[in-house]
Design a protein around this motif. Sequence first.
Motif, short mmCIF file in Angstrom:
data_model
loop_
_atom_site.label_atom_id
_atom_site.label_comp_id
_atom_site.label_asym_id
_atom_site.label_seq_id
_atom_site.Cartn_x
_atom_site.Cartn_y
_atom_site.Cartn_z
N VAL A 211 0.82 -1.22 0.00
CA VAL A 211 0.00 0.00 0.00
C VAL A 211 0.85 1.26 0.00
O VAL A 211 0.34 2.36 -0.25
CB VAL A 211 -0.96 0.02 1.22
CG1 VAL A 211 -1.92 -1.16 1.14
CG2 VAL A 211 -0.18 0.01 2.53
N ASP A 212 2.14 1.13 0.31
CA ASP A 212 3.01 2.30 0.33
C ASP A 212 4.42 1.88 -0.07
O ASP A 212 4.66 0.74 -0.48
CB ASP A 212 3.00 2.98 1.71
CG ASP A 212 3.39 2.03 2.84
OD1 ASP A 212 4.22 1.11 2.62
OD2 ASP A 212 2.86 2.20 3.96
N HIS A 213 5.37 2.79 0.06
CA HIS A 213 6.75 2.56 -0.38
C HIS A 213 7.71 2.33 0.79
O HIS A 213 8.92 2.38 0.61
CB HIS A 213 7.23 3.75 -1.21
CG HIS A 213 6.25 4.18 -2.27
ND1 HIS A 213 5.99 3.42 -3.39
CD2 HIS A 213 5.44 5.27 -2.36
CE1 HIS A 213 5.09 4.04 -4.15
NE2 HIS A 213 4.73 5.16 -3.53
N GLU A 214 7.14 2.06 1.95
CA GLU A 214 7.98 1.96 3.15
C GLU A 214 8.95 0.79 3.08
O GLU A 214 10.12 0.93 3.42
CB GLU A 214 7.09 1.85 4.39
CG GLU A 214 7.88 1.78 5.69
CD GLU A 214 6.98 1.70 6.91
OE1 GLU A 214 7.49 1.43 8.01
OE2 GLU A 214 5.74 1.90 6.76
N GLN A 215 8.48 -0.38 2.66
CA GLN A 215 9.33 -1.56 2.62
C GLN A 215 10.35 -1.48 1.49
O GLN A 215 11.51 -1.86 1.65
CB GLN A 215 8.47 -2.81 2.46
CG GLN A 215 7.62 -3.15 3.66
CD GLN A 215 8.43 -3.70 4.82
OE1 GLN A 215 9.38 -4.43 4.62
NE2 GLN A 215 8.04 -3.33 6.03
N SER A 216 9.92 -1.01 0.33
CA SER A 216 10.79 -0.95 -0.84
C SER A 216 10.22 0.00 -1.86
O SER A 216 9.08 -0.13 -2.28
CB SER A 216 10.95 -2.34 -1.46
OG SER A 216 11.59 -2.26 -2.72
N GLU A 217 11.04 0.96 -2.28
CA GLU A 217 10.65 1.83 -3.38
C GLU A 217 10.55 1.02 -4.68
O GLU A 217 9.61 1.16 -5.46
CB GLU A 217 11.69 2.95 -3.54
CG GLU A 217 11.42 3.89 -4.69
CD GLU A 217 10.23 4.80 -4.47
OE1 GLU A 217 9.61 5.21 -5.47
OE2 GLU A 217 9.93 5.10 -3.29
N ASN A 219 9.98 -2.21 -5.27
CA ASN A 219 8.92 -3.22 -5.36
C ASN A 219 7.52 -2.68 -5.16
O ASN A 219 6.56 -3.45 -5.06
CB ASN A 219 9.18 -4.33 -4.33
CG ASN A 219 10.39 -5.16 -4.71
OD1 ASN A 219 10.77 -5.24 -5.87
ND2 ASN A 219 11.00 -5.78 -3.71
N SER A 220 7.38 -1.37 -5.10
CA SER A 220 6.04 -0.79 -4.92
C SER A 220 5.64 0.07 -6.11
O SER A 220 4.59 0.71 -6.08
CB SER A 220 5.99 0.03 -3.63
OG SER A 220 6.99 1.04 -3.63
N ARG A 221 6.47 0.09 -7.15
CA ARG A 221 6.13 0.82 -8.37
C ARG A 221 5.43 -0.13 -9.35
O ARG A 221 5.87 -1.26 -9.54
CB ARG A 221 7.39 1.40 -9.03
CG ARG A 221 8.15 2.37 -8.16
CD ARG A 221 9.41 2.84 -8.84
NE ARG A 221 10.34 1.74 -9.13
CZ ARG A 221 11.59 1.91 -9.56
NH1 ARG A 221 12.05 3.13 -9.77
NH2 ARG A 221 12.36 0.87 -9.80
N ILE A 222 4.39 0.32 -9.97
CA ILE A 222 3.66 -0.47 -10.96
C ILE A 222 4.41 -0.36 -12.29
O ILE A 222 4.71 0.75 -12.75
CB ILE A 222 2.22 0.04 -11.11
CG1 ILE A 222 1.50 -0.04 -9.75
CG2 ILE A 222 1.47 -0.73 -12.19
CD1 ILE A 222 0.25 0.81 -9.68
N VAL A 271 0.02 8.52 -3.13
CA VAL A 271 -0.69 8.44 -1.85
C VAL A 271 -0.66 7.00 -1.37
O VAL A 271 -0.41 6.07 -2.15
CB VAL A 271 -2.15 8.93 -1.98
CG1 VAL A 271 -2.19 10.39 -2.39
CG2 VAL A 271 -2.92 8.07 -2.98
N THR A 272 -0.92 6.82 -0.09
CA THR A 272 -1.03 5.47 0.46
C THR A 272 -2.32 4.83 -0.03
O THR A 272 -3.40 5.43 0.05
CB THR A 272 -1.03 5.52 2.00
OG1 THR A 272 0.21 6.10 2.44
CG2 THR A 272 -1.15 4.12 2.58
N LEU A 273 -2.20 3.62 -0.57
CA LEU A 273 -3.38 2.92 -1.06
C LEU A 273 -4.15 2.30 0.11
O LEU A 273 -3.60 2.11 1.20
CB LEU A 273 -2.96 1.83 -2.05
CG LEU A 273 -2.13 2.29 -3.25
CD1 LEU A 273 -1.81 1.10 -4.15
CD2 LEU A 273 -2.82 3.39 -4.03
N ASP A 274 -5.40 1.98 -0.12
CA ASP A 274 -6.21 1.33 0.91
C ASP A 274 -5.85 -0.15 1.01
O ASP A 274 -5.55 -0.80 0.00
CB ASP A 274 -7.70 1.47 0.57
CG ASP A 274 -8.18 2.91 0.62
OD1 ASP A 274 -7.62 3.70 1.39
OD2 ASP A 274 -9.13 3.22 -0.14
#
Length: 414
Positions: A211-217, A219-222, A271-274
């Motif tokens: 839902v956000d980029h906290e763990q990895s920038e 691995n959170s990009r589409i 933004v942070t996803l739900d």
Amino acid sequence: VDHPYGKFAHWGRFRLAFLDYLRTTYAGDYSSPEAQRSVSFFLGVCSHGLADQSYDMTILARSFEVDGPETDDFPVDQYADYFITIDHDIVFALDGAGPFPVLAQVLSESMGMPIDQSVPTEGMEIMAAVATIQGSPDFVLANFYEHAWNEYPWLGTHIYNDAAVGSLPWLGALVAEQWQVVWRRLHNTDNIDEDLVLRTVPEDGAANWPVDHEQSETNSRIAIFTGYALDMDAAQSRMHLRDEDGAEVPVTFHTAYGGRERSLIFLRPSVTLDYDSTYTVEIESGVSTLEDLRTTAPILFSFRTRCADDSLADCPPLEPPLVTGEMPPPRAVDAGLTSADAGSLDAAPSADASAGSDSGNGSRDAGNADASAAPPAASGCVCSLASPSIAAAPIAPLSLALFGFALRLSRRRR
């Protein structure tokens, strides 16, 4: 070789000019030895361009998050070659051949870059000499393999792991899909609506997207990988991320090395996803390629975000993290392999549907050093990198990816 043709040849406009030359010269009949040499080289150029973008922006970017940033003393392209050479008994064989008159003609006449064929000829001769040393298992083991593991242990652990987006098996499968499109384009049988998108990360229907980029920038990009080069400045106006109600989610767009004409584009949610919600990426109709082909229908894919920590019991299990493993023990590397000709170009490239499959979960990982995730068991491979002929159908996807990687000794600065 002090000439910009090498970097220029990575990108879409050169590939389009080369494609036009092949279609005009051979009119779909690629059975002659001359045509086979040119087509096989062209396929390598296409795979190199796509693999570079994809590798650098996925598994390599994740490696820098876990292993730490690259330094001038330990160039990652050079050191990654040592994993390739040792871990699966790869033997590089580069004979220095290539359709250099054709390259000079395309660059000079179609691209406005005057160049004598002696320049790429000299460049290939240099790379042949480099590959002889770089691809020697005994030389690598004695001098660099342990250093490579010390500097990039996460990358060494997962470069052959097909569950890691951007690994060699994953890239090999992606390139096999690209070659299917290239083969159809060579015969003017491609369909822009069906061939524009090769694959996406996450895949359509994937679950547990962050839902956000906290763990990895990284691995959170589409990610959207395309079978044609696009002008990304124009394409992004037709790409949208929408929530379950159809409302548009703000994103920023990114490409490899910040370039404009690319075959890979990222959508980064602003933004942070739900939690536990479905999101859809819409690519509107009317997306235009560099050769001005335009899609006539929208392209959609959807994914579901992960559940909150207090709801995990009611949701699909999270994928285990990809963690850093231990360096394999020293072993004998002489498999008795010798370079061999790959055969003849007698069929269309064949994608291996079983290779490099991905759940669409982005290979998210914690980068921990307390567990081992060893790559699959090795089997020997001889990769002839500049053979006058090439078997387009039976070559494994892994070998396709290796074609481009072997030509990257030092890091390209873009």
